[in-house]
Design an enzyme around this catalytic site. Structure first.
Site, PDB file in Angstrom:
ATOM      1  N   ARG A 164     -54.391  38.836 -66.295  1.00 23.74           N
ATOM      2  CA  ARG A 164     -53.162  38.417 -65.636  1.00 23.74           C
ATOM      3  C   ARG A 164     -53.200  36.894 -65.561  1.00 23.74           C
ATOM      4  O   ARG A 164     -54.277  36.296 -65.437  1.00 23.74           O
ATOM      5  CB  ARG A 164     -53.037  39.013 -64.232  1.00 23.74           C
ATOM      6  N   LYS A 187     -56.796  42.084 -58.685  1.00 22.71           N
ATOM      7  CA  LYS A 187     -56.066  42.547 -57.503  1.00 22.71           C
ATOM      8  C   LYS A 187     -57.012  43.268 -56.538  1.00 22.71           C
ATOM      9  O   LYS A 187     -57.922  43.967 -56.957  1.00 22.71           O
ATOM     10  CB  LYS A 187     -54.950  43.492 -57.926  1.00 22.71           C
ATOM     11  N   HIS A 255     -47.263  36.474 -69.440  1.00 22.57           N
ATOM     12  CA  HIS A 255     -47.624  37.853 -69.110  1.00 22.57           C
ATOM     13  C   HIS A 255     -47.464  38.770 -70.319  1.00 22.57           C
ATOM     14  O   HIS A 255     -48.157  39.786 -70.440  1.00 22.57           O
ATOM     15  CB  HIS A 255     -46.778  38.367 -67.948  1.00 22.57           C
ATOM     16  N   ARG A 258     -50.594  39.496 -72.204  1.00 24.24           N
ATOM     17  CA  ARG A 258     -51.400  40.610 -71.663  1.00 24.24           C
ATOM     18  C   ARG A 258     -50.887  41.935 -72.233  1.00 24.24           C
ATOM     19  O   ARG A 258     -51.677  42.800 -72.631  1.00 24.24           O
ATOM     20  CB  ARG A 258     -51.331  40.595 -70.142  1.00 24.24           C
ATOM     21  N   HIS A 281     -56.611  48.016 -64.324  1.00 21.34           N
ATOM     22  CA  HIS A 281     -55.637  48.915 -63.711  1.00 21.34           C
ATOM     23  C   HIS A 281     -56.358  49.917 -62.796  1.00 21.34           C
ATOM     24  O   HIS A 281     -57.356  50.499 -63.196  1.00 21.34           O
ATOM     25  CB  HIS A 281     -54.868  49.697 -64.782  1.00 21.34           C
ATOM     26  N   TYR A 290     -48.375  51.870 -72.392  1.00 19.99           N
ATOM     27  CA  TYR A 290     -48.545  51.280 -73.717  1.00 19.99           C
ATOM     28  C   TYR A 290     -48.495  52.326 -74.825  1.00 19.99           C
ATOM     29  O   TYR A 290     -48.213  51.995 -75.977  1.00 19.99           O
ATOM     30  CB  TYR A 290     -49.853  50.483 -73.778  1.00 19.99           C
TER      31      TYR A 290
END
Length: 313
Positions: A164, A187, A255, A258, A281, A290
């Site tokens: 990210r 995150k 972004h 990514r 994730h 994806y």
């Protein structure tokens, strides 16, 4: 919390808004963007309740807020021009606050669970084509100045490792482990190690030879002015200038690099679980988007190349 809103809240509720903000920042370690967005959304909601009922909002009045109150707030947002995505995010922030109050035994509101989030369009990630990415990176590399070397290394890392943008901008020199791996804090303050492929290692070898603070392990890997961290907006502006000069679509953003990383890995045989780990994730379902990108490409190719399709055109 703005001063005007503080005057519109009872002391008990005002204190809880501060405690919740501290919880998000210091315990959940949410991004600055998320913290700012959630705080703003809650402020707007509480301001609405004050105006809606004409009295200070307290924990007790918040606990008795009815479904009609929440719907009136959502309708007000729609009338103000907020799209479904923005209203869904606002609702998410308010739900987070009410859930935190509930879990900590401060109050419970039964109505919020009955409120449905606005429907969102099903959007697929929009990767950049390989040729366009290589053209973009070559354009930066050819300039040769320090800023271009920095931007070249940054965009190479985003595409070569799938970070990210803010994860990359938060890196320090010390996060490069012998040039083979990268230690990334994502995150929720979760740390993961990302292997650096040989081309990326080569780019960083050149980059660090020109890095003005390479001797300091605590220095930002991507410094901006006065050796501080590079601002995300600066990186986005750089990408905008490049895509205009190269005629790339507006979807070509930092972004999107990514997204391109994940899509191209999938196209070349990597499995979803591996990609999930590299992207950081929490849920495999996020990574599964994806596969839809590839499916969409296959359908487009089929329509373009199938004999029956050609006979219709």
């Amino acid at each position: 919390m703005d001063i005007v809103l503080q005057d519109r809240l009872a002391a008990d509720l005002f204190q809880k808004t501060q405690d919740w903000r501290d919880y998000l920042q210091y315990e959940k370690h949410v991004s600055k963007h998320t913290l700012r967005a959630y705080t703003h959304d809650l402020n707007v909601f509480l301001n609405f309740l004050f105006t809606h009922h004409g009295e200070k909002v307290s924990l007790n009045s918040l606990s008795t807020a009815a479904l009609t109150d929440f719907r009136a707030w959502m309708s007000r947002q729609a009338m103000d021009g907020l799209q479904n995505a923005s209203r869904a995010r606002s609702l998410s922030g308010v739900k987070n606050f009410l859930s935190w109050l509930d879990k900590n035994g401060h109050m419970h509101n039964a109505a919020i669970g009955l409120l449905r989030s606005p429907k969102l369009p099903h959007k697929l990630p929009k990767p950049i084509g390989e040729i366009s990415i290589f053209t973009l990176l070559d354009d930066l590399k050819a300039k040769g100045d320090w800023v271009s070397l920095r931007d070249h290394a940054l965009f190479t890392l985003l595409y070569g490792s799938g970070l990210r943008i803010q994860e990359a901008l938060n890196l320090h020199i010390s996060d490069l482990q012998n040039g083979d791996y990268l230690r990334v804090t994502g995150k929720g303050n979760k740390e993961r190690q990302i292997p650096l492929i040989t081309p990326v290692q080569g780019v960083f070898k050149v980059y660090l030879e020109h890095h003005p603070f390479a001797h300091d392990p605590h220095a930002p890997l991507f410094p901006g002015q006065r050796s501080k961290y590079l601002n995300q907006g600066v990186a986005q502006r750089t990408m905008r200038k490049i895509r205009v000069s190269l005629g790339l679509p507006e979807t070509a953003t930092p972004h999107a690099l990514r997204h391109s990383f994940a899509t191209h890995l999938l196209q070349n045989g990597a499995n979803l679980r591996e990609i999930q780990d590299l992207l950081g994730h929490a849920s495999l379902s996020t990574t599964q988007r994806y596969t839809e990108v590839n499916a969409a490409e296959l359908i487009a190719i089929h329509k373009k190349a199938h004999p029956r399709q050609k006979s219709k055109s």
